[in-house]
Design a protein around this motif. Sequence first.
Motif, short mmCIF file in Angstrom:
data_model
loop_
_atom_site.label_atom_id
_atom_site.label_comp_id
_atom_site.label_asym_id
_atom_site.label_seq_id
_atom_site.Cartn_x
_atom_site.Cartn_y
_atom_site.Cartn_z
N ILE A 71 58.46 -48.56 -94.98
CA ILE A 71 58.19 -47.13 -95.14
C ILE A 71 57.47 -46.59 -93.91
CG2 ILE A 71 56.84 -45.46 -96.46
CD1 ILE A 71 57.48 -47.18 -98.96
N GLY A 72 56.49 -47.33 -93.43
CA GLY A 72 55.78 -46.91 -92.23
C GLY A 72 56.71 -46.83 -91.03
N SER A 73 57.61 -47.79 -90.90
CA SER A 73 58.55 -47.79 -89.78
C SER A 73 59.55 -46.64 -89.88
CB SER A 73 59.30 -49.12 -89.71
OG SER A 73 58.42 -50.18 -89.40
N ALA A 74 59.91 -46.26 -91.10
CA ALA A 74 60.82 -45.12 -91.28
C ALA A 74 60.17 -43.83 -90.78
CB ALA A 74 61.20 -44.99 -92.75
N LYS A 75 58.89 -43.67 -91.10
CA LYS A 75 58.16 -42.49 -90.62
C LYS A 75 58.06 -42.51 -89.10
CE LYS A 75 53.88 -40.62 -89.52
NZ LYS A 75 52.91 -41.02 -88.49
N GLU A 76 57.80 -43.69 -88.53
CA GLU A 76 57.68 -43.80 -87.08
C GLU A 76 59.02 -43.56 -86.38
OE1 GLU A 76 55.97 -47.63 -86.62
OE2 GLU A 76 54.08 -47.05 -87.58
N LEU A 77 60.12 -43.93 -87.02
CA LEU A 77 61.45 -43.65 -86.47
C LEU A 77 61.64 -42.15 -86.28
CD1 LEU A 77 64.42 -44.46 -85.80
CD2 LEU A 77 64.89 -44.22 -88.26
N VAL A 121 66.86 -38.00 -88.68
CA VAL A 121 66.98 -38.35 -87.26
C VAL A 121 68.38 -38.04 -86.73
CG1 VAL A 121 67.04 -40.28 -85.64
CG2 VAL A 121 65.14 -40.05 -87.25
N GLU A 122 69.39 -38.41 -87.47
CA GLU A 122 70.76 -38.17 -86.99
C GLU A 122 71.03 -36.67 -86.83
OE1 GLU A 122 74.92 -40.33 -87.58
OE2 GLU A 122 74.15 -39.48 -89.44
N PHE A 123 70.59 -35.87 -87.80
CA PHE A 123 70.82 -34.42 -87.71
C PHE A 123 70.07 -33.83 -86.52
CE2 PHE A 123 69.66 -30.04 -88.67
CZ PHE A 123 70.91 -29.48 -88.91
N VAL A 124 68.82 -34.23 -86.33
CA VAL A 124 68.03 -33.68 -85.23
C VAL A 124 68.61 -34.10 -83.88
CG1 VAL A 124 65.79 -33.88 -84.06
CG2 VAL A 124 65.89 -33.39 -86.51
N SER A 184 66.03 -41.25 -73.52
CA SER A 184 65.57 -41.99 -72.35
C SER A 184 65.37 -43.47 -72.64
CB SER A 184 64.27 -41.37 -71.81
OG SER A 184 63.28 -41.37 -72.82
N GLU A 185 64.95 -43.78 -73.86
CA GLU A 185 64.72 -45.18 -74.25
C GLU A 185 65.27 -45.42 -75.66
OE1 GLU A 185 63.68 -47.80 -72.84
OE2 GLU A 185 62.79 -47.10 -70.95
N PRO A 186 66.59 -45.52 -75.80
CA PRO A 186 67.17 -45.73 -77.14
C PRO A 186 66.66 -47.00 -77.82
CG PRO A 186 68.80 -46.09 -75.41
CD PRO A 186 67.62 -45.46 -74.75
N ARG A 187 66.19 -47.96 -77.00
CA ARG A 187 65.69 -49.22 -77.57
C ARG A 187 64.53 -48.97 -78.53
NH1 ARG A 187 63.19 -53.49 -73.45
NH2 ARG A 187 61.69 -51.78 -73.31
N VAL A 188 63.74 -47.91 -78.28
CA VAL A 188 62.62 -47.60 -79.17
C VAL A 188 63.11 -47.36 -80.59
CG1 VAL A 188 60.80 -45.92 -79.66
CG2 VAL A 188 61.17 -46.69 -77.32
N LEU A 189 64.19 -46.57 -80.73
CA LEU A 189 64.72 -46.28 -82.06
C LEU A 189 65.34 -47.54 -82.67
CD1 LEU A 189 66.36 -42.76 -81.57
CD2 LEU A 189 63.99 -43.36 -82.10
N ALA A 214 61.83 -39.93 -82.70
CA ALA A 214 62.96 -39.04 -82.43
C ALA A 214 62.47 -37.64 -82.08
CB ALA A 214 63.91 -39.01 -83.62
N PHE A 215 61.50 -37.13 -82.84
CA PHE A 215 60.95 -35.80 -82.57
C PHE A 215 60.34 -35.75 -81.16
CE2 PHE A 215 60.04 -34.65 -87.31
CZ PHE A 215 61.40 -34.55 -87.52
#
Length: 288
Positions: free
Chosen positions: A164-170, A269-272, A140-145, A174-175
């Motif tokens: 590292i924090g941003s990777a976790k938030e990415l 993220v890509e797999f999910v 719905s909002e790809p801009r977030v990713l 996605a989830f």
Amino acid sequence: MQLSRRSQQKFADMAASLGTVRSIEDVYEAHGFVLPAGFEATEGRARRSVCEAAEAGIDLSDSTVSDRLLRVYLDAIDDWGRRGAPLFGPADPNEDPLLPDARTLLRSLQRDGAPVDDEGNLVLGAAAPTLAVEKFDRLSEPRVLLEHLARIEAGIAADPAAAIGSAKELVESAFKFVLDDYGVEHARNASLTDLYKLVSKELRLSRESVPASAKGSAAAHRVLQNLATSVQGLAELRNELGLGHGRTAPSPALARHARLAANSARAVVEFVLETWHERQREAGDAAA
């Protein structure tokens, strides 16, 4: 990446304190910065005058020039800016391997966005892995990713803990996209592993989802288990090296830790996202 005037000044400071006129000339010439014909070093400030002459008139907005100049600076850090091995006994693991002027230059380069790690090494491919969000039309909002990816890219060299924090938030974002699409409720403060359990259930990612009789099922079981382990590891890496939980000491995260988190997050993220879209297509075909 565009080097700043500040970084030029910090290099001149390091050259003046650690280099020699000959060694400074050599490191410039190695990367195509030639001193003007008839140049003579200024008495009393000879080493700084070499830097000024070698960099006179260069265009820092030209990425090729900035890249060459960066390599001059990193070669100089290697040549003069590292502590030598102690004469007696092992090196102190708590002692910075870079001398103070070299460390100051390195920090300035990182603020410029130069792809260098905390040890003064050029990091080829330091940018965060890309993610083709445009192919996931259920977002719905790809801009977030994309914003998470931009923060990861900006922080890998300059601020590994933030990356590292941003990777976790990415991964977390996605989830949540997946769960919202399925109408699955989740606590606002749910942990990354709790979110993954919900996603895994909806997308049938558990070991049990692969029939034991399926060809390659044992390998598939291991991959799915590794996926869950990657999510858990990413959460733990963020807790140990990231910026959360009101740290009272600097994060020991280095660029290599940030790249590890970025690559792991991108794979998850890509797999999910791909599995999510495939499951929804299957559901649509079944309904038709």
